[in-house]
Design an enzyme around this catalytic site. Structure first.
Site, mmCIF file in Angstrom:
data_model
loop_
_atom_site.group_PDB
_atom_site.id
_atom_site.type_symbol
_atom_site.label_atom_id
_atom_site.label_comp_id
_atom_site.label_asym_id
_atom_site.label_seq_id
_atom_site.Cartn_x
_atom_site.Cartn_y
_atom_site.Cartn_z
ATOM 1 N N TYR B 144 0.841 -1.199 0.000
ATOM 2 C CA TYR B 144 0.000 0.000 0.000
ATOM 3 C C TYR B 144 0.884 1.261 0.000
ATOM 4 O O TYR B 144 1.702 1.437 0.910
ATOM 5 C CB TYR B 144 -0.884 -0.060 1.237
ATOM 6 C CG TYR B 144 -1.556 1.212 1.681
ATOM 7 C CD1 TYR B 144 -1.387 1.681 2.983
ATOM 8 C CD2 TYR B 144 -2.419 1.931 0.837
ATOM 9 C CE1 TYR B 144 -2.024 2.831 3.425
ATOM 10 C CE2 TYR B 144 -3.049 3.083 1.278
ATOM 11 C CZ TYR B 144 -2.851 3.535 2.573
ATOM 12 O OH TYR B 144 -3.481 4.675 3.019
ATOM 13 N N ASP B 229 -1.410 -6.156 9.397
ATOM 14 C CA ASP B 229 -2.480 -5.201 9.100
ATOM 15 C C ASP B 229 -3.616 -6.006 8.485
ATOM 16 O O ASP B 229 -3.528 -6.454 7.341
ATOM 17 C CB ASP B 229 -1.947 -4.130 8.131
ATOM 18 C CG ASP B 229 -2.989 -3.089 7.779
ATOM 19 O OD1 ASP B 229 -4.196 -3.413 7.778
ATOM 20 O OD2 ASP B 229 -2.601 -1.942 7.483
ATOM 21 N N ILE B 231 -6.893 -5.121 7.965
ATOM 22 C CA ILE B 231 -8.065 -4.279 7.756
ATOM 23 C C ILE B 231 -9.011 -4.803 6.682
ATOM 24 O O ILE B 231 -10.155 -4.376 6.590
ATOM 25 C CB ILE B 231 -7.708 -2.810 7.460
ATOM 26 C CG1 ILE B 231 -7.000 -2.663 6.117
ATOM 27 C CG2 ILE B 231 -6.875 -2.219 8.579
ATOM 28 C CD1 ILE B 231 -6.809 -1.196 5.722
ATOM 29 N N LYS B 271 -12.757 -0.520 5.637
ATOM 30 C CA LYS B 271 -12.911 -1.384 4.465
ATOM 31 C C LYS B 271 -14.047 -2.385 4.654
ATOM 32 O O LYS B 271 -14.899 -2.543 3.796
ATOM 33 C CB LYS B 271 -11.610 -2.145 4.187
ATOM 34 C CG LYS B 271 -10.380 -1.270 4.164
ATOM 35 C CD LYS B 271 -10.401 -0.268 3.021
ATOM 36 C CE LYS B 271 -9.214 0.668 3.096
ATOM 37 N NZ LYS B 271 -9.233 1.712 2.065
#
Lengths: 485, 472
Positions: B144, B229, B231, B271
C-alpha cells in the site's frame, strides 16, 4: 520474568519506554484518588470532588435542545440518513467544506466578528492535543525549542515534546506582575537558550491562559508579536478558551493584533483552536490548526490524516455551528453562566480569606494558598496538596504541575459540576479553613504587606455562610473580585 | 524556518498514486452529468453494502440521536467522554466483531485493544512504539503506497522491501525474507520487525498458512516484531478462508509466549464496513507495554465518542453483523467475478485472488517496453485516453513493471460495465493499431514475420484477431 521484561523493553522504541507521556507526574495522584473514591451527591457524598478537570458542563441543555429540534443534523437518523453514505465514505483531509465554513463562522462570532477567519486555512486535528503536536512537527526539528510562559498546561510537555523530540523552555512569569508576560522575561529565556546552544523556533502562548484564567491585553500581545518578528521565530497562539471570556468584547485575539500590524511576518503566526472548552465537546475530538503560512497549512493538512475528525461529527457540527441564531444565543448564555459560577466560587473563597488571581476567562481560577504552606517551598506545596486531596477531599491541581516558579498557587476548576456540588466543595473548603486557622502562618497584615500589588479577594474570616444560604444568582454585581485595603 | 519534515517529501504525495487522483478530481465520471469523465478505480472503498447499514439506522434511531435504550439522552456523557481507554461497550463489540470475522477461532481481549483515528494512525503509532528513528521494518512488495507516509514520515523509520515475484504469485518466501534482512544490514539499518497486510493490498490475496508459519519462524529467529495489518479481513469472499496470525500462534501453542508479545494486529472499519470517514482504527497487542504506550499516544488521534457509541450499538447487534458479513462477502464475490471476466474478454489476466476490494491486474503484455517507464507510459494512456484512474504497480513498489491495482467495489455495477467496455475498446484499438502497423511493415519490407510485435497480439483469441483482420 525480570529478564524477559527487560528484553521486552529493549525491543520497543525509546519513546515507548521513556516518561515523555508525562503520566508519572504526581499531578496524576489526585486523579487516582478521585477515580478510587469519586464524589456523588447521593451515592458517595464523602467522596473526592473532581476540581482538576477543566471541562465546561454548564450549557449542555442548550445543545441538547438544538439536537432534538434538528434531527437531520445526524446522518444516522431517519431524517438525515439520506446523507449517510456520502458522509461515511468522505475521508478527504480537507474536511467537509460546510464544516470548515461553520467552524470559521463560530470562531468569528466568539471574537465578536472583529476578525474573519478563512475556512480554507482551517485544518483538522485530533483535538487541540493533536493540533499542538502537528505544529511542533511542522515548525521544529528534534532538539529545537519553544519558549512557553509559566505557569502552563502540564500536558504541553507531552503534546509538544514526546514524539517530536522538541524542547520546551520556560518564560518565567511572576505573581508580583500578576503573572504577566514581560519583554524582559522573553529576552531572558531566549538568551538562556542561546547560551545553552539550543535553537529557539518559536513562542507558545495560551490566550486566555490555562491555568491563570486571564487573557492578554493588547499591549502584551503586541510585545510578543514584536519579539517573535524581531527574532524571526514562530508564534503559536492556543485560543481554545476564547469563548469562555465572560467579558467577551474585551478579548483580543492574535488575529486582531496582526490585522493592525503590517510589519508582522504572517508566515510566523499560527493558531490552535478546539471545541472542547468553548462548547464542552472534548469527546468529539475537534481540534483545529489555523496558520497564516500557506506551506504550514499544506503540510499540516497532510499530517491531519493521522487525526481527522469523524465525518459523522463534522456533519453534525457543520449544521449546528452554521445556525447563527443558535450560536449567538449559546455564546452569550454560556458566558453568563460561566460568570455566575465564577462569581459564586470566588466569593465563597473570599469569605474565608482565600484570594485568587483576578480573572474573567477559563473554566478555573488560580487560587492563592501561599499562606497555608509551612514554608514557601514546593515540598510544602506538595504536602499541603495531599491534605487537600485526603482531608478536604478535593482534587485540585498544584502550581508546580504547571511549572509555576512560585509555590503556593493552585488551579481549581469550577465549571465541570452542578451548583449543588459547587456548594459542597465550597463548604468543605470553608470548614477546613475554620478548623485549621493555625495553618495560616502569616498574619493578615504581613500578608497584605507582601502582596500589595496583587489584586485578590478578601473578606473577614468570621463572615462564613453555609452552603444553603449562598445564592448563585446573587445580585451582588461584578464577577471581578477586587482587593480591599 | 520550518522543520525538515515539512520540506522533505516523505509524505509521499508526489507519487503517481496520488497524481491519478488529482486527474480524476479535475474530470470525474458521472453517469448522467459527465459520462466521458475519468472513472475512479484507484480508490479501495467498499460501497456495496450501505443499504444494509442504512436500514439498520432507520430501524434503530436511538444511538444516532444520542439516546440509550431507555430513550434517555446521553449526549452530555458522550460529549464529555475523552478517556483514551475508549468506550468499553464499543471495545467489547469491536473485539467480538473481529472474532466473528475470524470464524470465532480466536478471541480478543478488549483490554489489549487501543482505539485510534483510522488504521493510518494505528500504523504510525505502532511504529512510534516499536522503532527508533533510523530503525527499519521489512515489508513485502507490492505494498500500500500510504505506508511510505504512515510508517516513515514523522517517525523517522525506514522501510526495506521483501521482494515478491509474479513467478510464485507474489508469495513471501524464506529466501526473500533473508535477503531483505541482509539488505537492511548492508545499509546499517537495525531491523525492528516485519509488517504484512493480510489480506494483501494490492494483491487481494490472503496469506497462506505456509507464509504465516515462515513469518512466525523468522521473527522468532531474529527476535523482532510482526505487525499484521488485517483491515481487509472481512472482505475475504472465497477460499482459501482467512487465517489470522493469531490463529497460527494459537495453533502452534505460542500464545502467552515471548513471541506472541511481538505480534500486533492493526484493524479498522474503513474497508469491512465501508466507513472510512468515521476514522475508526485499532491496534491489538499482547504486550502490555505496547498497549500502555499506544494508549497514551492515541491521545493524538482518538475516535469521536459519538462515533464510538453508534458503532458499539451497530456491532452489538449480532443478527445484523452476521447478515452483513455474509451478504457483503457475497456481493464482493459477484463484483470481483464481474471484473475478472470482463478483463478476461479483453485477454487480460488478474492474479487469482480471494479478498480485497480490487484486482491485481497483469498488463505486462500491453507494455511497449518491459520497464517502469513503459508502465508509466501505459498508465498515462489508461488515465487520459481510456479514462480510468487505476494504480500502477510502481506506486506500490512492485519489483516488476506491468502490474496494476484496479478497484471494483467503489462504484455501481453500471459504472463497472462502462469501465470494462472502455478497457475492451482500448485493447481492441491497440490490437488494431498493432495489426495496421504490422501490415505497414509487411508492405515496406519482405514477408518475414517481424519479431518486434508485442507478444500479446498472438495471444489474443482467434476470434478477436479475425475480427481485427476483418475491420482492416
Amino acid at each position: 520474568m525480570e529478564a524477559s521484561n527487560n528484553n521486552n523493553r529493549s525491543l520497543l522504541s525509546k519513546i515507548a519506554t521513556n516518561d515523555g507521556h508525562g503520566e508519572k507526574s504526581p499531578y496524576f495522584d489526585g486523579w487516582k484518588a478521585y477515580d478510587a473514591n469519586p464524589f456523588h451527591p447521593q451515592r458517595n457524598p464523602d467522596g473526592v470532588i473532581q476540581m482538576g478537570l477543566a471541562e465546561n458542563q454548564l450549557s449542555f441543555d442548550l445543545i441538547q435542545e438544538w439536537i432534538e429540534a434538528n434531527p437531520n443534523a445526524s446522518i444516522c437518523t431517519r431524517e438525515g440518513v439520506s446523507g449517510f453514505k456520502e458522509t461515511a465514505i468522505f475521508q478527504d483531509y480537507h474536511g467537509l467544506p460546510e464544516f470548515r465554513t461553520a467552524v470559521a463562522n463560530f470562531m468569528n462570532q466568539v471574537r465578536g466578528n472583529r476578525v474573519k477567519f478563512d475556512p480554507d486555512r482551517i485544518v483538522m486535528s485530533g483535538g487541540a492535543t493533536g493540533a499542538h503536536e502537528t505544529l511542533a512537527f511542522c515548525l521544529a526539528d528534534p532538539g529545537e525549542a519553544f519558549l512557553v510562559p509559566t505557569p502552563y498546561y502540564p500536558a504541553f510537555d507531552r503534546d509538544l515534546r514526546w514524539r517530536t523530540g522538541v524542547n520546551l523552555l520556560p518564560v518565567v512569569c511572576e505573581s508580583s506582575d500578576n503573572f504577566k508576560i514581560t519583554k524582559e522575561a522573553l529576552e531572558t529565556a531566549y538568551e538562556k537558550a542561546n547560551l545553552a546552544n539550543v535553537k529557539v523556533k518559536g513562542v507558545l502562548i495560551t490566550n486566555p491562559s490555562n491555568p491563570l484564567g486571564t487573557f492578554l491585553d493588547r499591549e502584551t500581545l503586541k510585545d510578543v508579536v514584536n519579539f517573535i518578528n524581531d527574532k524571526s521565530i514562530h508564534l503559536v497562539c492556543d485560543e481554545i478558551y476564547a469563548g469562555t471570556v465572560t467579558t467577551g468584547d474585551e478579548f483580543v485575539s492574535i488575529a486582531e493584533v496582526i490585522k493592525d500590524d503590517p510589519a508582522c511576518n504572517l508566515d510566523l503566526i499560527h493558531l490552535v483552536y478546539s471545541l472542547s472548552k468553548d462548547m464542552g465537546f472534548p469527546g468529539f475530538r475537534v481540534g483545529i490548526v489555523y496558520s497564516y503560512n500557506d506551506h504550514v497549512v499544506s503540510i499540516a493538512r497532510k499530517m491531519s490524516s493521522f487525526g481527522l475528525v469523524s465525518t459523522q461529527t463534522q456533519h453534525m457540527l457543520a449544521s449546528m455551528l452554521s445556525d447563527d441564531k443558535f450560536v449567538e444565543n449559546f455564546i452569550s448564555k454560556s458566558r453568563i453562566r460561566l460568570a455566575c459560577r465564577h462569581d459564586m466560587f470566588t466569593r465563597g473563597l473570599a469569605q474565608v480569606g482565600i484570594g485568587s488571581l483576578e480573572s474573567n476567562a477559563g473554566l478555573f481560577i488560580w487560587m492563592d494558598l501561599r499562606r497555608f504552606l509551612k514554608e514557601p517551598t514546593f515540598e510544602s506545596e506538595m504536602t499541603f496538596w495531599r491534605i487537600i486531596i485526603n482531608e478536604i477531599k478535593l482534587n485540585v491541581s498544584p502550581g508546580q504541575s504547571f511549572h509555576c516558579s512560585e509555590p503556593g498557587w493552585f488551579r481549581v476548576c469550577f465549571a465541570n459540576m452542578d451548583d449543588e456540588t459547587t456548594m459542597v466543595a465550597l463548604w468543605r473548603i470553608k470548614s477546613f479553613v475554620r478548623k485549621n486557622r493555625n495553618l495560616e502562618i502569616k498574619t493578615k497584615k504581613q500578608f497584605w504587606q507582601n502582596n500589595q500589588h496583587l489584586r485578590l479577594s478578601s473578606r473577614r474570616l468570621d463572615d462564613i455562610l453555609t452552603p444553603h444560604r449562598m445564592s448563585p444568582h446573587s445580585p451582588l454585581a461584578s464577577p471581578l473580585v477586587r482587593a480591599q485595603n | 524556518m520550518l522543520s525538515a519534515k515539512v520540506t522533505c517529501n516523505s509524505h509521499g504525495q508526489d507519487s503517481s498514486y496520488f497524481l491519478g487522483w488529482e486527474e480524476y478530481e479535475k474530470n470525474p465520471y458521472d453517469e448522467v452529468k459527465n459520462p466521458n469523465g475519468i472513472i475512479q478505480m484507484g480508490l479501495a472503498e467498499n460501497q456495496l453494502s450501505f443499504d444494509l447499514l442504512e436500514s439498520w439506522l432507520e430501524n434503530n434511531p436511538q444511538p444516532s440521536a444520542f439516546k440509550n435504550h431507555n430513550d434517555q439522552s446521553i449526549f452530555k456523557e458522550l460529549a464529555l467522554f475523552q478517556d483514551y481507554h475508549g468506550l468499553p461497550a464499543f471495545k467489547n463489540a469491536l473485539v467480538n466483531f473481529m472474532s466473528e470475522i475470524r470464524g470465532n477461532t480466536v478471541s480478543f481481549d478488549p483490554n489489549n485493544l487501543v482505539l485510534t483515528a483510522g488504521a493510518t494512525s494505528a500504523n504510525e503509532t505502532l511504529i512510534f512504539c516499536l522503532a527508533n528513528p533510523g530503525d527499519a521494518f521489512l515489508l513485502p512488495t507490492p505494498y500500500y503506497p500510504g505506508f511510505d507516509r504512515d510508517l516513515k514520515w514523522r517517525t523517522g523509520a525506514e522501510i526495506v522491501p521483501i521482494h515478491c515475484s509474479s513467478l510464485n504469485g507474489f508469495r513471501i518466501t524464506k529466501s526473500a525474507l533473508e535477503e531483505a534482512y541482509k539488505q537492511a544490514e548492508k545499509q546499517n539499518l537495525k531491523v525492528k520487525g516485519v509488517l504484512v497486510t493480510n489480506p494483501s493490498n494490492p494483491l487481494g490475496t490472503s496469506l497462506s498458512l505456509h507464509e504465516l508459519d515462515l513469518l512466525v519462524n523468522f521473527i522468532s529467529l531474529k527476535n523482532i516484531h510482526l505487525i499484521s495489518d488485517e483491515i481487509y479481513s472481512g472482505t475475504v469472499f472465497s477460499s482459501p478462508c482467512f487465517s489470522s496470525i493469531m490463529e497460527v500462534l494459537k495453533n502452534r501453542n505460542l500464545m502467552n509466549t515471548e513471541i506472541s508479545k511481538r505480534v500486533h494486529i492493526v484493524y479498522s472499519l474503513s474497508k469491512d464496513l465501508g466507513l472510512p470517514g468515521f476514522r475508526i482504527g485499532a491496534i491489538y497487542s499482547n504486550d502490555e507495554l505496547v498497549v500502555s504506550a499506544a494508549t497514551k499516544m492515541s491521545s493524538f488521534g482518538l475516535v469521536s465518542s459519538q462515533t464510538q457509541y453508534l458503532l458499539s450499538e451497530i456491532l452489538s447487534d449480532k443478527k445484523f453483523t452476521k447478515t452483513y458479513l455474509s451478504e457483503n462477502r457475497k456481493r464482493l464475490k459477484e463484483r470481483h467475478e464481474m471484473m475478472v471476466k470482463g478483463l478476461q474478454k479483453c485477454g487480460i489476466r488478474c492474479l487469482q485472488s480471494n479478498s480485497g476490494l480490487f484486482c491485481w491486474v497483469d498488463m505486462r503484455d500491453l507494455l511497449s517496453s518491459n520497464t517502469f517507464e513503459g508502465e508509466i507510459e501505459l498508465w498515462k494512456k489508461i488515465v487520459y485516453e481510456v479514462g480510468l484512474n487505476i494504480s500502477p504497480g510502481s506506486s506500490c513498489h512492485c519489483s516488476e513493471p506491468g502490474w496494476f491495482r484496479v478497484c471494483f467495489a467503489n462504484m455501481t455495477e453500471e459504472t463497472l460495465v462502462v469501465a470494462m467496455q472502455r478497457v475492451k475498446s482500448f485493447v481492441d484499438s491497440m490490437v488494431k493499431k498493432s495489426i495496421q502497423s504490422r501490415h505497414q511493415q509487411l508492405l515496406s519490407r519482405n514477408s518475414r514475420r517481424s519479431k518486434s510485435l508485442p507478444k500479446w497480439v498472438f495471444e489474443l483469441s482467434f476470434h478477436q484477431r479475425e475480427v481485427a483482420a476483418d475491420e482492416r
